[in-house]
Design a protein around this motif. Structure first.
Motif, mmCIF file in Angstrom:
data_model
loop_
_atom_site.group_PDB
_atom_site.id
_atom_site.type_symbol
_atom_site.label_atom_id
_atom_site.label_comp_id
_atom_site.label_asym_id
_atom_site.label_seq_id
_atom_site.Cartn_x
_atom_site.Cartn_y
_atom_site.Cartn_z
ATOM 1 N N ASN A 1 6.479 4.875 11.525
ATOM 2 C CA ASN A 1 6.486 6.038 10.632
ATOM 3 C C ASN A 1 6.970 5.696 9.230
ATOM 4 N N LYS A 2 7.301 4.448 8.978
ATOM 5 C CA LYS A 2 7.737 4.043 7.635
ATOM 6 C C LYS A 2 6.662 3.248 6.892
ATOM 7 N N VAL A 3 5.605 2.847 7.603
ATOM 8 C CA VAL A 3 4.579 2.021 6.961
ATOM 9 C C VAL A 3 3.187 2.629 7.079
ATOM 10 N N LEU A 4 2.780 3.060 8.256
ATOM 11 C CA LEU A 4 1.426 3.573 8.455
ATOM 12 C C LEU A 4 1.312 5.044 8.087
ATOM 13 N N PHE A 5 2.376 5.795 8.275
ATOM 14 C CA PHE A 5 2.363 7.223 7.976
ATOM 15 C C PHE A 5 3.802 7.664 7.745
ATOM 16 N N ARG A 6 3.981 8.936 7.393
ATOM 17 C CA ARG A 6 5.320 9.481 7.167
ATOM 18 C C ARG A 6 5.558 10.678 8.065
ATOM 19 N N LEU A 7 6.797 10.839 8.462
ATOM 20 C CA LEU A 7 7.232 12.010 9.208
ATOM 21 C C LEU A 7 8.053 12.908 8.282
ATOM 22 N N PRO A 8 8.341 14.144 8.706
ATOM 23 C CA PRO A 8 9.199 15.006 7.870
ATOM 24 C C PRO A 8 10.522 14.329 7.535
ATOM 25 N N ALA A 9 11.131 14.740 6.438
ATOM 26 C CA ALA A 9 12.323 14.070 5.910
ATOM 27 C C ALA A 9 13.466 14.023 6.916
ATOM 28 N N ASN A 10 13.607 15.071 7.749
ATOM 29 C CA ASN A 10 14.730 15.084 8.679
ATOM 30 C C ASN A 10 14.551 14.109 9.844
ATOM 31 N N TYR A 11 13.364 13.475 9.943
ATOM 32 C CA TYR A 11 13.149 12.438 10.952
ATOM 33 C C TYR A 11 13.252 11.021 10.366
ATOM 34 N N GLN A 12 13.450 10.935 9.075
ATOM 35 C CA GLN A 12 13.540 9.636 8.417
ATOM 36 C C GLN A 12 15.011 9.229 8.247
ATOM 37 N N TYR A 13 15.767 9.330 9.313
ATOM 38 C CA TYR A 13 17.201 9.081 9.211
ATOM 39 C C TYR A 13 17.575 7.641 9.536
ATOM 40 N N LYS A 14 16.597 6.803 9.862
ATOM 41 C CA LYS A 14 16.872 5.393 10.138
ATOM 42 C C LYS A 14 16.190 4.502 9.110
ATOM 43 N N ARG A 15 16.827 3.392 8.800
ATOM 44 C CA ARG A 15 16.229 2.404 7.915
ATOM 45 C C ARG A 15 15.261 1.517 8.690
ATOM 46 N N PHE B 1 0.825 -1.206 0.000
ATOM 47 C CA PHE B 1 0.000 0.000 0.000
ATOM 48 C C PHE B 1 0.859 1.255 0.000
ATOM 49 N N GLU B 2 2.156 1.084 -0.204
ATOM 50 C CA GLU B 2 3.062 2.219 -0.335
ATOM 51 C C GLU B 2 3.253 2.539 -1.817
ATOM 52 N N SER B 3 3.286 3.804 -2.111
ATOM 53 C CA SER B 3 3.542 4.257 -3.475
ATOM 54 C C SER B 3 4.785 5.123 -3.484
ATOM 55 N N THR B 4 5.523 5.089 -4.595
ATOM 56 C CA THR B 4 6.716 5.938 -4.681
ATOM 57 C C THR B 4 6.339 7.415 -4.632
ATOM 58 N N GLU B 5 5.108 7.733 -5.004
ATOM 59 C CA GLU B 5 4.673 9.130 -4.942
ATOM 60 C C GLU B 5 4.664 9.665 -3.518
ATOM 61 N N ASP B 6 4.500 8.782 -2.533
ATOM 62 C CA ASP B 6 4.522 9.214 -1.137
ATOM 63 C C ASP B 6 5.837 9.901 -0.796
ATOM 64 N N LEU B 7 6.929 9.473 -1.445
ATOM 65 C CA LEU B 7 8.248 10.049 -1.168
ATOM 66 C C LEU B 7 8.409 11.433 -1.773
ATOM 67 N N TYR B 8 7.690 11.696 -2.863
ATOM 68 C CA TYR B 8 7.865 12.945 -3.587
ATOM 69 C C TYR B 8 6.883 14.022 -3.134
ATOM 70 N N MET B 9 5.950 13.659 -2.257
ATOM 71 C CA MET B 9 4.981 14.622 -1.743
ATOM 72 C C MET B 9 5.394 15.109 -0.358
ATOM 73 N N ARG B 10 4.742 16.166 0.082
ATOM 74 C CA ARG B 10 4.922 16.614 1.453
ATOM 75 C C ARG B 10 4.547 15.487 2.397
ATOM 76 N N TRP B 11 5.226 15.400 3.541
ATOM 77 C CA TRP B 11 5.047 14.263 4.442
ATOM 78 C C TRP B 11 3.604 14.128 4.930
ATOM 79 N N ASN B 12 2.935 15.276 5.167
ATOM 80 C CA ASN B 12 1.563 15.189 5.664
ATOM 81 C C ASN B 12 0.596 14.732 4.578
#
Length: 503
Positions: free
Chosen positions: A464-478, A273-284
């Motif tokens: 925050n990697k599957v159910l929702f996204r946080l701002p880019a500066n919080y996505q520093y862990k795999r 249920f993840e799309s690559t577009e999620d990465l290119y949009m604003r986190w919210n």
């Protein structure tokens, strides 16, 4: 100019030396009634030289210009060593076994043999036909790269190389298939990917004992953890940017020759249920769309069964005014709700399948006009209620929000047993079906990793990697649940520094 001699194959099963006539009898016997196989014999300084290949697989102009002309114009005698050193081609190699000769012939190599020599020389002059790069068909995106994989493995590997410019990238080569070998590549980051996952994937592919491999989706069925479940256990994608992002996160991709899709492993239920577009949009915005897909999945599974259960057993769940409207709509319907719902679901599937198989413009017309006309006709004929048409259409629409075609199809299939349970046991049947699905998903694995991770086992840091996204500066862990060698993507304290330059 001298050419560097490539690795020589040593084997105790060598068939050389032999005469050219003996070689011709041996090789042509393997290609009986194959009119594309060419075996030519030339006389040069009293010695016979054999040149043979499959014509439609090689570039015949290069055979003529770069191989035959130098061979026949030399004054002295030829040997395998002198051919490798003096013919102006840098793809030469030698072999001695019949099995290797046949394998190389089938992949488009040209062979040259000097009579009574102890080895034979081959050159890669392959002619490959493949379509040009184009937009993705099954995973359409609005934002991000607009390019999809093709059937050419070389092209696909080049695209990945362009996306991941690192010496750490590994493109491991394997051959699968006894009668028709096909090249398979395992793609991963050496310093990030979990070694256990890489070894498991490699071993599963190596252990395959099959005649031929048709496609990457076929390979996926051979190597998945369970062959009985309806849920896909590996993600299949045609998007190079998704492969690049997944591999950079420490997971594994598998590409197959002549297949326009790649396999991503391990995968979780939430991966579909993840799309690559999620990465290119604003986190919210990306988080909203991702949550919307989960809600749509739940609606698709339970909405029609809830209608069947409410109309059959639980009238008290329906508001009074809506109940009057529903009763009037169903007054002329001769079927019980369960039969009515299955008929409509079946019609929706027929329209979807017909639209997918017909040419694009005709398929769109069938999907829209056919749906409207058939829906209106069914209501007027008294075979179903107008409310059920809305319910079934909403369920079908919800299933189309899944970015993965395989998962969308799975959701549509799950609706049928859920409708049957709702028709037999009402709300209790729906709960029984949902509990069965949950237990089944809890037991599933993908490449040995839990299928419901990070919900089970629960990992707060991965939500925050599957159910929702946080701002880019919080996505520093795999993704911690996949146990990558290097958990950190970047240094958080350095990445968030913002400096203004005063003029």
């Amino acid at each position: 100019m001298k050419r560097t001699r490539r690795r020589k194959t040593h084997n105790n099963d060598s068939i050389f030396p032999m005469t050219v006539d003996e070689l011709k009898k041996l090789i042509t016997g393997k290609f009986e009634n194959n009119h594309d196989f060419e075996f030519s014999i030339y006389e040069h300084h009293g010695k016979k030289i054999a040149v043979f290949f499959i014509s439609y697989q090689v570039k015949t102009d290069k055979v003529e210009d770069f191989l035959l002309k130098p061979l026949l114009s030399k004054q002295g005698e030829w040997t395998s060593k002198s051919i490798l050193n003096e013919v102006p081609l840098d793809t030469g190699s030698t072999t001695e076994t019949l099995e290797t000769i046949l394998e190389k012939l089938l992949i488009g190599e040209v062979f040259v043999y000097v009579e009574n020599d102890v080895e034979i020389v081959s050159y890669v002059l392959l002619k490959k036909e493949h379509r040009q790069l184009s937009k993705p068909e099954n995973e359409t995106v609005v934002l991000g790269p607009q390019v999809a994989f093709t059937e050419s493995l070389i092209t696909n590997l080049n695209i990945i190389r362009w996306s991941i410019r690192s010496t750490d990238l590994v493109l491991e080569k394997l051959m699968v298939g006894k009668r028709s070998p096909r090249e398979v590549r395992i793609v991963y980051m050496k310093s990030i990917a979990n070694e256990t996952d890489v070894n498991t994937m490699r071993q599963r592919i190596k252990d395959l004992e099959i005649d031929q491999l048709e496609d990457s989706t076929t390979l996926m069925q051979y190597i998945e953890d369970s062959s009985t479940t309806i849920f896909p256990q590996f993600y299949s994608t045609e998007l190079p940017d998704r492969v690049a992002y997944t591999v950079s996160q420490g997971r594994i991709a598998v590409l197959v020759e002549n297949s326009p899709t790649a396999i991503l492993a391990p995968s979780t239920l939430f991966s579909f249920f993840e799309s690559t577009e999620d990465l290119y949009m604003r986190w919210n915005v990306g988080s909203f769309l991702r949550i919307l897909r989960f809600i749509a999945m739940f609606i698709s599974v339970v909405l029609t069964p809830l209608y069947v259960a409410a109309v059959t057993y639980h009238y008290e769940l329906i508001p009074l005014r809506e109940l009057i409207t529903l009763g009037q709509s169903r007054a002329v319907v001769p079927f019980p709700p369960i039969i009515e719902a299955i008929i409509l679901e079946f019609l929706i599937e027929l329209l979807r399948e017909a639209g997918a198989r017909l040419p694009t413009k005709v398929g769109q017309t069938i999907g829209i006009v056919g749906g409207v006309i058939i829906g209106q006709a069914v209501v007027q004929a008294g075979l179903t209620s107008s409310i059920l048409i809305i319910v079934v259409a909403l369920s079908a629409l919800s299933s189309f929000t899944a970015p993965s075609y395989l998962m969308g199809t799975t959701i549509r299939v799950i609706r049928y047993p859920m409708i049957l349970l709702a028709g037999m046991l009402g709300i209790i049947g729906i709960m029984f079906g949902l509990c069965f699905l949950l237990i089944h998903l809890l037991k599933m694995t993908s490449l040995g990793r839990p299928y419901l991770s990070p919900i089970y086992p629960f990992r707060w840091v991965d939500l925050n990697k599957v159910l929702f996204r946080l701002p880019a500066n919080y996505q520093y862990k795999r993704f911690f649940s996949f146990r990558p060698k290097d958990l950190l993507r970047y240094n958080k304290s350095e990445a968030v520094k913002k400096q203004d330059i005063d003029e």
